[in-house]
Design a protein around this motif. Structure first.
Motif, PDB file in Angstrom:
ATOM      1  N   SER A   1       0.759  -1.115  -0.033  1.00 42.50           N
ATOM      2  CA  SER A   1       0.212  -0.118  -0.020  1.00 42.50           C
ATOM      3  C   SER A   1       0.903   1.474  -0.141  1.00 42.50           C
ATOM      4  CB  SER A   1      -0.955   0.147   1.220  1.00 42.50           C
ATOM      5  OG  SER A   1      -0.199  -0.111   2.319  1.00 42.50           O
ATOM      6  N   VAL A   2       2.101   1.211   0.468  1.00 42.58           N
ATOM      7  CA  VAL A   2       3.081   2.307   0.397  1.00 42.58           C
ATOM      8  C   VAL A   2       3.523   2.833  -1.000  1.00 42.58           C
ATOM      9  CG1 VAL A   2       5.198   3.185   1.295  1.00 42.58           C
ATOM     10  CG2 VAL A   2       3.794   1.843   2.832  1.00 42.58           C
ATOM     11  N   LEU A   3       3.638   1.726  -1.745  1.00 38.90           N
ATOM     12  CA  LEU A   3       4.110   1.775  -3.096  1.00 38.90           C
ATOM     13  C   LEU A   3       2.935   2.521  -3.751  1.00 38.90           C
ATOM     14  CD1 LEU A   3       5.871   1.625  -5.529  1.00 38.90           C
ATOM     15  CD2 LEU A   3       5.259  -0.794  -6.000  1.00 38.90           C
ATOM     16  N   ARG A   4       1.818   2.090  -3.610  1.00 39.48           N
ATOM     17  CA  ARG A   4       0.568   2.732  -4.380  1.00 39.48           C
ATOM     18  C   ARG A   4       0.248   4.119  -3.866  1.00 39.48           C
ATOM     19  NH1 ARG A   4      -2.365  -1.174  -2.918  1.00 39.48           N
ATOM     20  NH2 ARG A   4      -3.440  -0.372  -1.199  1.00 39.48           N
ATOM     21  N   ARG A   5       0.573   4.416  -2.724  1.00 37.62           N
ATOM     22  CA  ARG A   5       0.362   5.892  -2.222  1.00 37.62           C
ATOM     23  C   ARG A   5       1.486   6.570  -2.818  1.00 37.62           C
ATOM     24  NH1 ARG A   5       0.681   7.271   3.540  1.00 37.62           N
ATOM     25  NH2 ARG A   5       0.077   9.383   2.614  1.00 37.62           N
ATOM     26  N   ILE A   6       2.729   6.144  -2.905  1.00 42.91           N
ATOM     27  CA  ILE A   6       3.645   6.894  -3.621  1.00 42.91           C
ATOM     28  C   ILE A   6       3.333   7.150  -4.979  1.00 42.91           C
ATOM     29  CG2 ILE A   6       6.135   6.881  -4.204  1.00 42.91           C
ATOM     30  CD1 ILE A   6       6.810   5.455  -1.703  1.00 42.91           C
ATOM     31  N   ARG A   7       2.870   6.288  -5.622  1.00 42.58           N
ATOM     32  CA  ARG A   7       2.650   6.521  -7.302  1.00 42.58           C
ATOM     33  C   ARG A   7       1.556   7.254  -7.411  1.00 42.58           C
ATOM     34  NH1 ARG A   7       3.420   0.072  -9.208  1.00 42.58           N
ATOM     35  NH2 ARG A   7       5.831   0.358  -9.939  1.00 42.58           N
ATOM     36  N   GLU A   8       0.351   7.432  -6.736  1.00 44.51           N
ATOM     37  CA  GLU A   8      -0.604   8.014  -6.788  1.00 44.51           C
ATOM     38  C   GLU A   8      -0.608   9.430  -6.310  1.00 44.51           C
ATOM     39  OE1 GLU A   8      -3.705   5.885  -4.665  1.00 44.51           O
ATOM     40  OE2 GLU A   8      -4.057   4.099  -6.215  1.00 44.51           O
ATOM     41  N   SER A   9       0.525   9.891  -5.566  1.00 42.07           N
ATOM     42  CA  SER A   9       0.630  11.149  -4.801  1.00 42.07           C
ATOM     43  C   SER A   9       1.491  12.176  -5.444  1.00 42.07           C
ATOM     44  CB  SER A   9       1.014  10.956  -3.475  1.00 42.07           C
ATOM     45  OG  SER A   9       0.271   9.793  -2.482  1.00 42.07           O
ATOM     46  N   GLY A  10       2.281  11.886  -6.333  1.00 46.71           N
ATOM     47  CA  GLY A  10       2.999  12.719  -6.962  1.00 46.71           C
ATOM     48  C   GLY A  10       3.666  12.320  -8.256  1.00 46.71           C
ATOM     49  N   LYS A  11       4.600  13.278  -8.763  1.00 44.79           N
ATOM     50  CA  LYS A  11       5.043  13.040 -10.186  1.00 44.79           C
ATOM     51  C   LYS A  11       6.486  12.508  -9.908  1.00 44.79           C
ATOM     52  CE  LYS A  11       2.812  16.870 -12.652  1.00 44.79           C
ATOM     53  NZ  LYS A  11       3.035  18.130 -13.331  1.00 44.79           N
ATOM     54  N   MET A  12       6.875  11.375 -10.671  1.00 49.45           N
ATOM     55  CA  MET A  12       8.022  10.778 -10.382  1.00 49.45           C
ATOM     56  C   MET A  12       9.235  10.998 -11.267  1.00 49.45           C
ATOM     57  SD  MET A  12       7.352   8.349  -7.734  1.00 49.45           S
ATOM     58  CE  MET A  12       8.347   7.055  -7.791  1.00 49.45           C
ATOM     59  N   GLY A  13       8.768  12.037 -12.188  1.00 50.51           N
ATOM     60  CA  GLY A  13       9.767  12.629 -13.056  1.00 50.51           C
ATOM     61  C   GLY A  13       9.899  11.784 -14.547  1.00 50.51           C
ATOM     62  N   LEU A  14      10.455  12.625 -15.490  1.00 50.69           N
ATOM     63  CA  LEU A  14      10.485  12.159 -16.898  1.00 50.69           C
ATOM     64  C   LEU A  14      11.382  11.193 -17.114  1.00 50.69           C
ATOM     65  CD1 LEU A  14      10.920  15.696 -18.359  1.00 50.69           C
ATOM     66  CD2 LEU A  14       8.965  14.315 -18.423  1.00 50.69           C
ATOM     67  N   LEU A  15      12.452  10.809 -16.259  1.00 54.82           N
ATOM     68  CA  LEU A  15      13.417   9.830 -16.690  1.00 54.82           C
ATOM     69  C   LEU A  15      12.503   8.466 -16.096  1.00 54.82           C
ATOM     70  CD1 LEU A  15      16.851  11.237 -16.109  1.00 54.82           C
ATOM     71  CD2 LEU A  15      15.650  10.910 -18.090  1.00 54.82           C
ATOM     72  N   SER A  16      11.748   8.459 -15.225  1.00 56.03           N
ATOM     73  CA  SER A  16      11.081   7.369 -14.472  1.00 56.03           C
ATOM     74  C   SER A  16      10.476   6.492 -15.537  1.00 56.03           C
ATOM     75  CB  SER A  16      10.099   7.849 -13.341  1.00 56.03           C
ATOM     76  OG  SER A  16       9.065   8.460 -13.818  1.00 56.03           O
ATOM     77  N   HIS A  17       9.916   7.076 -16.682  1.00 49.22           N
ATOM     78  CA  HIS A  17       8.995   6.302 -17.777  1.00 49.22           C
ATOM     79  C   HIS A  17      10.085   5.512 -18.403  1.00 49.22           C
ATOM     80  CE1 HIS A  17       5.578   8.378 -16.063  1.00 49.22           C
ATOM     81  NE2 HIS A  17       6.106   9.547 -16.119  1.00 49.22           N
ATOM     82  N   ALA A  18      11.335   5.991 -18.854  1.00 45.35           N
ATOM     83  CA  ALA A  18      12.038   5.651 -19.760  1.00 45.35           C
ATOM     84  C   ALA A  18      12.967   4.490 -19.127  1.00 45.35           C
ATOM     85  CB  ALA A  18      13.170   6.595 -20.348  1.00 45.35           C
ATOM     86  N   MET A  19      13.151   4.365 -17.768  1.00 41.81           N
ATOM     87  CA  MET A  19      14.027   3.530 -17.206  1.00 41.81           C
ATOM     88  C   MET A  19      13.188   2.504 -15.997  1.00 41.81           C
ATOM     89  SD  MET A  19      17.243   6.184 -17.033  1.00 41.81           S
ATOM     90  CE  MET A  19      18.590   4.770 -16.498  1.00 41.81           C
ATOM     91  N   SER A  20      12.068   2.412 -15.844  1.00 42.00           N
ATOM     92  CA  SER A  20      11.573   1.594 -14.839  1.00 42.00           C
ATOM     93  C   SER A  20      11.585   0.104 -15.320  1.00 42.00           C
ATOM     94  CB  SER A  20       9.999   2.103 -14.729  1.00 42.00           C
ATOM     95  OG  SER A  20       9.391   1.747 -16.099  1.00 42.00           O
TER      96      SER A  20
END
Length: 275
Positions: free
Chosen positions: A223-242
């Motif tokens: 549930s902690v991961l879910r809250r983090i993902r839903e609560s803010g922007k992870m940044g541009l590079l996060s989509h390219a290297m996840s």
């Protein structure tokens, strides 16, 4: 030593297995793994376990892990938090000696229901950053700097990142893959209503280490991961290297109730695990 259903269990962490190139394909890795597995099984105690994190696309590592064997498997997110120009925050600083017990209590509360926790052994005050509102801690993160060097990435995107990006003015300062500073972020706490402070805290951690990338590893069921993902922007590079990893656990002397707890999850990725 980690907690499972309230019991302290010894565990072995398998990591960094390799064979010298001129001796590959002789079965040496299999022999070594069998020896190590027998050693661990005979010394870990009951109940106990062995575990390894295996990146989902590394076929060789997955094959070695299969040779060790595992009873339980969990999917671990490799979530990136990135900022091209991270900023410091005046409300962020290292945890103070008198705050340690409160931090440990916050961690226990936040990860209630997670198995394989080890906060008292993984907590490192000199790596634990907190965000304060007055004298109150509203968010915390344990941050460790990793220095990586990427020498090969397959495909057209890999060729661009390794061969073209270093020579592009303005972009070559964003990522230096030959000397990549990654801040591993663990033991995360974000209190209700304090999501904005939490993301400022993560950004301040990057600023402290002069890095642009933070790595968060949590069970996909957390549930902690879910809250983090839903609560803010992870940044541009996060989509390219996840990506994601498999947490593979081999158990020793465990009853079906303990095994079921591990299978049903979520399980905790310790800030003390070495990569």
């Amino acid at each position: 030593m980690k907690l499972l259903m309230g019991k302290r269990c010894h565990g072995f962490h398998f990591v960094m297995a390799s064979t010298r190139p001129d001796r590959q394909h002789e079965g040496l890795a299999g022999q070594l793994i069998e020896h190590v597995r027998n050693y661990c099984t005979s010394t870990v105690g009951s109940p106990g376990f062995g575990f390894a994190y295996v990146e989902e696309t590394t076929e060789y590592s997955l094959h070695l892990s299969d040779q060790i064997g595992h009873t339980v498997e969990a999917n671990i997110a490799l979530a990136l938090f990135t900022r091209v120009s991270p900023r410091n925050d005046p409300n962020v600083g290292l945890v103070l000696p008198g705050e340690a017990e409160q931090v440990l209590a916050d961690l226990e509360q936040t990860y209630e229901g997670h198995e394989l926790t080890d906060f008292r052994s993984s907590f490192k005050p000199d790596e634990c950053f907190v965000a304060r509102e007055g004298a109150t801690i509203v968010a915390l993160a344990q941050a460790e700097l990793l220095r990586w060097s990427i020498i090969s990435i397959p495909g057209i995107r890999g060729a661009f990142l390794l061969r073209v990006l270093p020579f592009l003015p303005g972009l070559n300062g964003v990522l230096n893959l030959r000397d990549l500073r990654v801040v591993r972020l663990g033991n995360l706490v974000v209190k209700e209503g304090q999501e904005a402070a939490f993301f400022k805290l993560l950004e301040a951690c990057l600023y402290h280490y002069q890095a642009k990338i933070g790595l968060i590893m949590l069970d996909e069921r957390s549930s902690v991961l879910r809250r983090i993902r839903e609560s803010g922007k992870m940044g541009l590079l996060s989509h390219a290297m996840s990506g994601s990893a498999k947490l593979r656990i081999d158990v020793v002397g465990m009853g079906e109730d303990m095994i079921a707890k591990l299978r049903n999850g979520p399980v905790m990725v310790s800030a003390g695990d070495v990569f």
